[in-house]
Write a protein that holds these residues in place. Sequence first.
Motif: not given
Length: 339
Positions: A82-98
């Motif tokens: 669920h990393r895309s749920y968080f903003e980049p500065y909160d440790g998230g990213d939008t890397l797709a697994a599929g």
Amino acid sequence: MSKKPSPTQSDTGRAKTQASVLAFQLPGSGAAEQAVPDWVQIFPAGPVVATNDGRAFRITDPVRLVAAINAGKMPVLVDYDHRSYFEPYDGGDTLAAGWCSAVEARADGIWARIDWTPLAAQRIRDREFRFISPEFSVDRGEGEVVALAAISLVNRPAFAMTALARSNPNQGDDDMRAIATALGLPEDADEAAILAAIGTRNTELAASRTPPADRFMPRADYDAVLARATSAETELASIRTAQRSVEVEAVIAAAVSAGKIAPASKPHYVALAATDAGFEQIKQLCASLPPVVGSVQVGGANPPGTTLSDVERHIAGSMGLTDDQYVTARASLRAADNS
């Protein structure tokens, strides 16, 4: 939602009528296979879908929810944890697994077709991830799931659902042993023996469905026999009718000739003799009636001796009598009448 909150933010920044849900829970366990499935389960069966940590949501109309998801213009993102749920500065990213290309409702829940990236497929094969977790929106008032925001590869699923790989890599062998036992074979029977046993069972089943020839016949043969029987019965009925007409004519003509029945009454007696019971009554009547009119010559003069009229000759022939036999019977009948 315009902006996603960080894990530490309060819930007051979210929409008032809907809430995004992340399906996290305590770590799970279990072995994995090397297979990477195309279809994965993202929701268990409703109408109430409960998480392992005590939360509960509702999917009262899975077909409608699936239709709404499939109607989206963009494919649904599949990410990691669920990393895309968080903003980049909160440790998230939008890397797709599929990417989820379609969803469908099944008896055990809602399933999604995933087009995995090569990296995600390898990470699944390497057992780095085993479970799926949906990110979805719910109606706050009803708790109804209304949209699917994303899907994540996780190792802490909130829902109890089918894992990405079977927990028992030898399940196929167990299935073969179960089939062998059901067929009455040893558990270690090989595939060839199992297939041969199945073939034998199929042959026996087919034989049991074929009726014995001494008790049943093909429909076409039955229809042919029935048609012949019906035709024979019709022909026999016609023969009996003709024979009865001849017998009636003989009895009544003899009675007319003996003067027991007036010629004008002949049609009446013929009608009475149309049935079996009526014919028997007419025969008894003609035998017991005394002459009421003078002897009537039928079909012309009745020469003396053994000469018969045409009508009498026809009657004699229909009764299987020779001329002499008929003359003798006629003389006996007249003698009886005169006695």
